[in-house]
Design a protein around this motif. Structure first.
Motif, PDB file in Angstrom:
ATOM      1  N   ASN A   1      42.433  -0.985 -44.513  1.00 47.48           N
ATOM      2  CA  ASN A   1      42.191  -0.210 -43.292  1.00 47.48           C
ATOM      3  C   ASN A   1      41.530   0.731 -43.301  1.00 47.48           C
ATOM      4  OD1 ASN A   1      42.801   0.240 -40.592  1.00 47.48           O
ATOM      5  ND2 ASN A   1      44.769   0.837 -40.849  1.00 47.48           N
ATOM      6  N   LYS A   2      40.219   0.887 -43.877  1.00 51.12           N
ATOM      7  CA  LYS A   2      39.222   1.960 -44.038  1.00 51.12           C
ATOM      8  C   LYS A   2      37.912   1.509 -43.146  1.00 51.12           C
ATOM      9  CE  LYS A   2      41.319   2.878 -48.598  1.00 51.12           C
ATOM     10  NZ  LYS A   2      40.745   3.394 -50.212  1.00 51.12           N
ATOM     11  N   LYS A   3      37.355   2.485 -43.043  1.00 49.54           N
ATOM     12  CA  LYS A   3      35.942   2.315 -42.400  1.00 49.54           C
ATOM     13  C   LYS A   3      35.037   2.061 -43.408  1.00 49.54           C
ATOM     14  CE  LYS A   3      36.706   5.794 -38.618  1.00 49.54           C
ATOM     15  NZ  LYS A   3      37.068   4.599 -37.857  1.00 49.54           N
ATOM     16  N   ASN A   4      33.935   1.343 -42.620  1.00 53.46           N
ATOM     17  CA  ASN A   4      32.534   0.944 -43.635  1.00 53.46           C
ATOM     18  C   ASN A   4      32.716  -0.172 -44.378  1.00 53.46           C
ATOM     19  OD1 ASN A   4      31.123   2.980 -42.240  1.00 53.46           O
ATOM     20  ND2 ASN A   4      31.863   4.669 -43.600  1.00 53.46           N
ATOM     21  N   GLN A   5      33.701  -1.147 -43.958  1.00 54.97           N
ATOM     22  CA  GLN A   5      34.144  -2.283 -44.860  1.00 54.97           C
ATOM     23  C   GLN A   5      33.917  -3.519 -44.086  1.00 54.97           C
ATOM     24  OE1 GLN A   5      35.771  -1.611 -48.066  1.00 54.97           O
ATOM     25  NE2 GLN A   5      35.074   0.160 -47.510  1.00 54.97           N
ATOM     26  N   LEU A   6      33.987  -4.663 -44.735  1.00 54.54           N
ATOM     27  CA  LEU A   6      33.482  -6.033 -43.949  1.00 54.54           C
ATOM     28  C   LEU A   6      34.755  -6.219 -43.225  1.00 54.54           C
ATOM     29  CD1 LEU A   6      32.554  -8.115 -47.274  1.00 54.54           C
ATOM     30  CD2 LEU A   6      31.146  -7.004 -45.371  1.00 54.54           C
TER      31      LEU A   6
ATOM     32  N   CYS B   1      37.894  -8.115 -41.869  1.00 53.85           N
ATOM     33  CA  CYS B   1      38.961  -8.833 -42.665  1.00 53.85           C
ATOM     34  C   CYS B   1      40.077  -9.226 -41.613  1.00 53.85           C
ATOM     35  CB  CYS B   1      39.864  -7.496 -43.419  1.00 53.85           C
ATOM     36  SG  CYS B   1      40.810  -8.546 -44.699  1.00 53.85           S
ATOM     37  N   SER B   2      40.589 -10.501 -41.983  1.00 57.77           N
ATOM     38  CA  SER B   2      41.563 -11.170 -41.309  1.00 57.77           C
ATOM     39  C   SER B   2      42.855 -11.191 -42.008  1.00 57.77           C
ATOM     40  CB  SER B   2      41.202 -12.694 -40.987  1.00 57.77           C
ATOM     41  OG  SER B   2      42.261 -13.274 -40.227  1.00 57.77           O
TER      42      SER B   2
ATOM     43  N   ASN C   1      39.430 -18.230 -25.271  1.00 56.46           N
ATOM     44  CA  ASN C   1      38.416 -17.586 -25.878  1.00 56.46           C
ATOM     45  C   ASN C   1      39.339 -16.094 -26.326  1.00 56.46           C
ATOM     46  OD1 ASN C   1      35.939 -18.998 -25.204  1.00 56.46           O
ATOM     47  ND2 ASN C   1      36.719 -18.369 -23.144  1.00 56.46           N
ATOM     48  N   ILE C   2      39.225 -15.959 -27.569  1.00 57.73           N
ATOM     49  CA  ILE C   2      39.846 -14.936 -28.006  1.00 57.73           C
ATOM     50  C   ILE C   2      38.710 -14.026 -28.663  1.00 57.73           C
ATOM     51  CG2 ILE C   2      41.733 -13.744 -29.952  1.00 57.73           C
ATOM     52  CD1 ILE C   2      42.854 -15.871 -28.202  1.00 57.73           C
ATOM     53  N   ILE C   3      38.030 -13.228 -27.733  1.00 60.42           N
ATOM     54  CA  ILE C   3      36.835 -12.722 -28.015  1.00 60.42           C
ATOM     55  C   ILE C   3      36.909 -11.436 -28.590  1.00 60.42           C
ATOM     56  CG2 ILE C   3      35.756 -13.715 -26.006  1.00 60.42           C
ATOM     57  CD1 ILE C   3      36.172 -10.976 -24.522  1.00 60.42           C
ATOM     58  N   ASN C   4      38.148 -10.652 -28.721  1.00 62.40           N
ATOM     59  CA  ASN C   4      38.341  -9.610 -29.597  1.00 62.40           C
ATOM     60  C   ASN C   4      39.635  -9.721 -30.394  1.00 62.40           C
ATOM     61  OD1 ASN C   4      38.809  -7.134 -30.721  1.00 62.40           O
ATOM     62  ND2 ASN C   4      38.535  -6.098 -28.567  1.00 62.40           N
ATOM     63  N   PRO C   5      39.552 -10.359 -31.489  1.00 66.06           N
ATOM     64  CA  PRO C   5      40.772 -10.489 -32.346  1.00 66.06           C
ATOM     65  C   PRO C   5      41.357  -9.739 -33.052  1.00 66.06           C
ATOM     66  CG  PRO C   5      38.927 -11.633 -33.672  1.00 66.06           C
ATOM     67  CD  PRO C   5      38.481 -11.052 -32.192  1.00 66.06           C
ATOM     68  N   PHE C   6      40.633  -8.519 -33.062  1.00 68.78           N
ATOM     69  CA  PHE C   6      40.992  -7.248 -33.557  1.00 68.78           C
ATOM     70  C   PHE C   6      42.145  -6.397 -32.750  1.00 68.78           C
ATOM     71  CE2 PHE C   6      36.446  -7.437 -34.747  1.00 68.78           C
ATOM     72  CZ  PHE C   6      36.567  -7.938 -36.140  1.00 68.78           C
ATOM     73  N   ARG C   7      42.296  -6.907 -31.354  1.00 69.40           N
ATOM     74  CA  ARG C   7      43.540  -6.442 -30.800  1.00 69.40           C
ATOM     75  C   ARG C   7      44.827  -7.061 -30.972  1.00 69.40           C
ATOM     76  NH1 ARG C   7      41.668  -5.728 -24.719  1.00 69.40           N
ATOM     77  NH2 ARG C   7      43.738  -4.815 -24.449  1.00 69.40           N
ATOM     78  N   GLY C   8      44.676  -7.866 -32.027  1.00 65.84           N
ATOM     79  CA  GLY C   8      45.946  -8.598 -32.591  1.00 65.84           C
ATOM     80  C   GLY C   8      46.392  -9.907 -31.923  1.00 65.84           C
TER      81      GLY C   8
ATOM     82  N   ALA D   1      48.146  -1.095 -34.334  1.00 62.57           N
ATOM     83  CA  ALA D   1      47.327  -0.147 -33.170  1.00 62.57           C
ATOM     84  C   ALA D   1      46.181   0.637 -33.722  1.00 62.57           C
ATOM     85  CB  ALA D   1      48.514   0.881 -33.065  1.00 62.57           C
ATOM     86  N   THR D   2      45.840   0.767 -35.209  1.00 60.15           N
ATOM     87  CA  THR D   2      44.623   1.601 -35.815  1.00 60.15           C
ATOM     88  C   THR D   2      43.622   0.637 -36.302  1.00 60.15           C
ATOM     89  OG1 THR D   2      46.155   1.756 -37.754  1.00 60.15           O
ATOM     90  CG2 THR D   2      46.338   3.404 -35.984  1.00 60.15           C
ATOM     91  N   ALA D   3      44.189  -0.556 -36.653  1.00 60.13           N
ATOM     92  CA  ALA D   3      43.105  -1.294 -37.614  1.00 60.13           C
ATOM     93  C   ALA D   3      42.007  -1.845 -36.871  1.00 60.13           C
ATOM     94  CB  ALA D   3      44.034  -2.701 -38.146  1.00 60.13           C
ATOM     95  N   ARG D   4      42.134  -1.919 -35.335  1.00 60.86           N
ATOM     96  CA  ARG D   4      41.112  -2.359 -34.468  1.00 60.86           C
ATOM     97  C   ARG D   4      39.697  -1.502 -34.737  1.00 60.86           C
ATOM     98  NH1 ARG D   4      39.171  -0.583 -29.803  1.00 60.86           N
ATOM     99  NH2 ARG D   4      41.126   0.965 -29.783  1.00 60.86           N
ATOM    100  N   SER D   5      39.766  -0.382 -35.046  1.00 58.81           N
ATOM    101  CA  SER D   5      38.587  -0.011 -35.168  1.00 58.81           C
ATOM    102  C   SER D   5      38.024   0.038 -36.584  1.00 58.81           C
ATOM    103  CB  SER D   5      38.826   1.825 -34.889  1.00 58.81           C
ATOM    104  OG  SER D   5      39.743   2.212 -36.049  1.00 58.81           O
TER     105      SER D   5
END
Length: 623
Positions: A430-435, A437-438, A181-188, A457-461
């Motif tokens: 890499n901006k806020k309030n966007q859809l 993205c993979s 289970n990759i439950i948080n893909p935003f961590r890379g 390091a920063t794109a997770r948020s």
């Protein structure tokens, strides 16, 4: 310990002696008629014989029982090679004679007695030989497989962004079903594996399908186009994802896109310049900071920002930069000097020109010109100078799936330009309030993207999920340098690895940590087995080096609201091969746009050169 062993040995000797005594009593009953004929005058023997005869069957059963107890408790000297077949034969024949033969059916009593003695000897011999082997054989595990198995996550953990891989793993003597289970893909996610390990087929393929079905926008770097792009197109076509599909391909021309559009400031120009120059000269990656590396980068930065400032960037494309670079120095420096923001960047070059330091000037600029000259192509100029779409892929008003097509035979030319697309796209993504993205990079070391560590390091948020597929740690070090390679390897929160060798296997094994394992110490003289516990690698480097295709090891990351206790896994990912083949047969090819004629390509190429001449005329010789 020695006293205990001696007591046990004496007890076993008494057990065997008692078994023999009971057998003698039984045989005495069997041959009592013969004894009476031999000793007719011994009348006092008759009452004792009659007492024994009444319990003859009990003596036979008791003797056999004590004999089995003796063999079970026997501690004989162990041997590596034991005559198992002969031991089994003797043991079975002995038991058969003991159980099936009786005094009434066997003939003369003396024959029966000899048969029983023979049966006891066979059972003793066969059992003794087996005792030298049996206990040791129960402990044999040549490859230490049992010790290196561990419990794994069998739950299906889901959320709106999770990626799942159905798997099967071995634990405690049997195969069990599990889930990766990759439950948080935003961590890379780092996917590692030698060619043929199954990175694309088992891992990257599932990531593309699941993320597109969950509404992700996507940037897909397809090293061997169109293996992954065709999959992405067909999944997107059948899903509810509203993203539009685009392809950048320099062989079969598709869409046109200017990666230098939407530059916000001179820092963007500098980043674009560094990406393209280091991509064209990968040996510069390890020499960043050197004078003859930074000078060409600053020179290209000046050209890009000058074009961005002129007429609001209408000529700010990479082909225009290449053509502007070819202008003679006596015209170029006065032209760039007309833009105040560029003056500081060109001052070292202008100074060398004024003082006629031709060798220094050529050293600063020739490397940039020579590298950029490899990109001069009507096809490449055509794609890079158009504006069919922008690289803001996760813009809610115009979501996109962009596939960047490379060609292994032309990667030295296409790779740097595709790296520029990636660099600019990530800046806009890499901006806020966007859809969500993979970013999926197949064969990541074949391109150069500066500051990939900052992205992870920063794109997770900002809900940007990064997937890097590499073949080997040494390949990453070769292309990015040791420091950058170590950062990339260590920043990914999720790791999936197929078969890898050497340093890569060692690095991953250390990352996966250690577990408590049992160790057996075997004394062949006494037959004693001592058990101890010690910390050893949960997944040793040797185990990682011998994985089969489709078999993966790794570690997943969790998040505060979904904790995973069993993060480590060593399992075989299960793909429905028949279903996949059936689906691929129904796949449609990626639609191709009408191809421009050669005259159209030549016209576009000449127009770019004319644009530069018109720019010079407008800035230096205005009417």
């Amino acid at each position: 310990m020695n006293q205990s062993s001696s007591s046990l040995s004496k007890l076993m000797d008494w057990t065997l002696s008692l078994s023999i005594l009971l057998l003698l009593l039984h045989l005495g009953c069997a041959i009592h008629q013969t004894l009476r004929q031999m000793f007719p005058k011994i009348e006092w023997f008759n009452p004792i014989l009659i007492l024994i005869i009444n319990h003859t069957l009990h003596y036979k059963i008791g003797s056999f029982t004590l004999l089995m107890v003796f063999l079970i408790g026997l501690k004989s000297k162990k041997q590596v090679k034991t005559r198992k077949a002969l031991a089994t034969l003797l043991f079975v024949i002995g038991i058969a004679i003991w159980c099936l033969v009786s005094p009434d059916t066997f003939g003369p009593a003396w024959y029966y007695a000899l048969a029983m003695w023979g049966a006891m000897l066979m059972i003793l011999t066969g059992g003794t030989w087996w005792s030298r082997y049996l206990k040791r054989s129960l402990r044999v595990d040549v490859f230490n497989i049992e010790n290196e198995t561990f419990p794994q996550e069998e739950r299906y953990l889901n959320n709106q962004y999770a990626i799942h891989f159905k798997a099967s793993y071995y634990y405690k003597g049997r195969f069990r079903n599990s889930w990766i289970n990759i439950i948080n893909p935003f961590r890379g996610l780092l996917v590692v594996g030698t060619p043929g390990a199954g990175k694309s087929y088992f891992v990257v393929r599932n990531i593309i399908i699941q993320q597109l079905q969950k509404g992700f926008t996507m940037l897909l770097y397809d090293f061997k186009y169109d293996d992954l792009s065709r999959l992405a197109y067909n999944v997107l076509r059948r899903s509810r994802n509203q993203s539009r599909f685009y392809v950048i391909d320099f062989d079969e021309l598709q869409y046109r896109c200017n990666p230098l559009a939407l530059l916000d400031d001179i820092a963007d120009a500098a980043e674009s310049s560094r990406t393209i120059m280091l991509g064209l000269n990968k040996d510069w990656i390890k020499k960043q900071g050197d004078f003859f590396v930074e000078s060409p980068i600053n020179f290209v930065t000046a050209l890009i920002w000058f074009l961005r400032k002129y007429q609001n960037g209408s000529y700010c494309t990479l082909p225009h930069v290449i053509e502007l670079m070819q202008v003679e120095y006596k015209t170029l420096f006065p032209l760039l000097h007309t833009e105040p923001e560029v003056s500081a960047l060109i001052n070292p070059f202008e100074s060398a020109y004024v003082h006629e330091a031709w060798e220094q000037l050529e050293g600063q600029m020739a490397s940039a010109k020579m590298a950029m000259a490899r990109l001069v192509s009507p096809k490449m100029y055509y794609v890079l100078s158009g504006n069919d779409f922008h690289l803001d892929l996760n813009n809610p008003s115009s979501p996109k799936v962009l596939c960047l097509a490379n060609n292994p035979q032309k990667q030295e030319v296409y790779g740097p330009v595709l790296s520029l697309y990636i660099s600019r796209a990530i800046k806009l993504i890499n901006k806020k309030n966007q859809l969500p993205c993979s970013l999926i990079f197949d064969e990541f070391p074949t391109i150069y993207f500066n500051h990939i560590d900052n992205l992870m390091a920063t794109a997770r948020s900002n809900r940007v999920a990064t997937t890097l597929a590499v073949q080997d740690y040494s390949q990453l070090k070769k292309e990015y340098g040791r420091d950058q390679a170590e950062v990339i390897m260590n920043l990914a929160g999720n790791v999936i690895s197929g078969q890898v060798l050497g340093d890569t296997a060692k690095v991953l094994s250390e990352r996966f940590g250690k577990v408590v394992q049992e160790r057996y110490s075997y004394n062949s003289g006494s037959g004693d087995i001592s058990i101890s516990e010690q910390l050893n690698s949960a997944i040793p480097a040797a185990r990682i080096s011998s994985l089969s295709s489709g078999e993966f090891v790794g570690m997943v990351a969790d998040q505060p609201d979904q904790e995973i206790e069993l993060k480590l896994f060593h399992a075989k990912i299960i793909n429905d091969h028949i279903s996949i083949q059936r689906q691929e047969r129904r796949f449609r090819s990626i639609p191709t746009l009408p191809q421009p004629t050669w005259d159209e390509l030549e016209h576009n190429y000449l127009m770019i050169r004319q644009d530069i001449q018109a720019l010079i005329q407008d800035k230096l010789y205005p009417k």
